[in-house]
Every structure is written in structure tokens, then in C-alpha cells.
Scaffold this motif. Sequence first.
Motif, short mmCIF file in Angstrom:
data_model
loop_
_atom_site.label_atom_id
_atom_site.label_comp_id
_atom_site.label_asym_id
_atom_site.label_seq_id
_atom_site.Cartn_x
_atom_site.Cartn_y
_atom_site.Cartn_z
N ARG A 12 0.84 -1.20 0.00
CA ARG A 12 0.00 0.00 0.00
C ARG A 12 0.87 1.25 0.00
O ARG A 12 1.80 1.37 0.81
N ASN A 13 0.60 2.16 -0.90
CA ASN A 13 1.29 3.45 -0.95
C ASN A 13 0.70 4.33 0.13
O ASN A 13 -0.50 4.63 0.11
N GLY A 14 1.53 4.76 1.09
CA GLY A 14 1.04 5.55 2.20
C GLY A 14 0.47 6.90 1.79
O GLY A 14 -0.47 7.40 2.41
N ALA A 15 1.02 7.51 0.75
CA ALA A 15 0.57 8.83 0.32
C ALA A 15 -0.77 8.77 -0.42
O ALA A 15 -1.68 9.55 -0.16
N SER A 16 -0.90 7.81 -1.34
CA SER A 16 -2.12 7.75 -2.16
C SER A 16 -3.16 6.78 -1.61
O SER A 16 -4.33 6.86 -1.97
N GLY A 17 -2.73 5.83 -0.80
CA GLY A 17 -3.64 4.81 -0.30
C GLY A 17 -3.89 3.69 -1.30
O GLY A 17 -4.64 2.76 -1.03
#
Length: 168
Positions: A12-17
Amino acid sequence: RSSPYDVRAGVRNGASGAWTFTLLSIDTCTTVPVVAMNDAGDAAVAWVGFGYVFARYRPAGGNWGPSATLATNPSGNYVAGAAHIAMNDAGDVVVSWVGVNAGVTQYEVHAVVRSKWGAWPATGNFEVAGGPANSFGDSAIAIDDAGNVAAAWVEEYATFDDTPAAHH
């Protein structure tokens, strides 16, 4: 197919979700995979299947590298139980597992260390400890930022005296 189980990883990309998913292995898994990730986003996964230990590594923001076979099943030796994994802040990884050496009928704890910039070591003897215990149970593993590794495991002995006088 030899197994109904595949290994898939999601990151999971923390910035985009947003999640991205990757099929890591087809038809090799017989235990629950284990995963480790550091704060930088480097990740590694390990699993056991049919007496072998497999692992893959993903640098932060990159793609999963090729599957590595960390333990094989020669001459009746086999892996007993699941793999365990830990990663330090530098991205170095350690994977451990309990195996059975059929040649001398003993249980052994094994561990492999992979540096962030290195490759998984070639298959070999990665024995940490071994002995005449009837069984080595689950193990645990840790690695610090200097690359020092700590391991712990359970040993079971058949000759156990549980009378109160035996426990002073």
C-alpha cells in the motif's frame, strides 16, 4: 498443481492509499507466508512449501526480485514448520526456519542473512543450532542495524520429569 496455494503480496502506498498486488509464487506454498518491511519501504517475504524455504525481496519503490530457494530437501531432510523473517532499518533481512536433518535424525534451527545490496546466499548449511531434542518448536528471529542477529526457539525433550521435586 501440487498445491492449491499461491503466494501473493500487496503493498500500500502511504501517500495515495493505493494498493499494488504481485503474484510471487504459483503452487509452492504450504505454510502462511511471513513479511517484513522497514520505515524506508524495503520489504521481504518468505514461505515454506514442500520441504523448501523460499524468499523474495523488494527495494523501496521497486519491484519484487526473483524468488530464491533458501533451503532444499536433499536426502530426506525437510523443513518443519513455518519460516520467520525480520528486517532492520538498513534493509538487511534475516529468515529462519526449523529443519530436520534425516541423516543424523536431529532438529536444526537455520538462518540466512541477506544485505539490502546483496543477494540471497546460495543454498547451503545455514545451521544456527542443532541437537538431539525430539522436536524443535517455533523459532523467532531479529536483526539490528549493525547486522547482529538474535534467534530463539523451543526445544522439546521426551525425557521430562514433571514431579514437584524435579523443579527446585
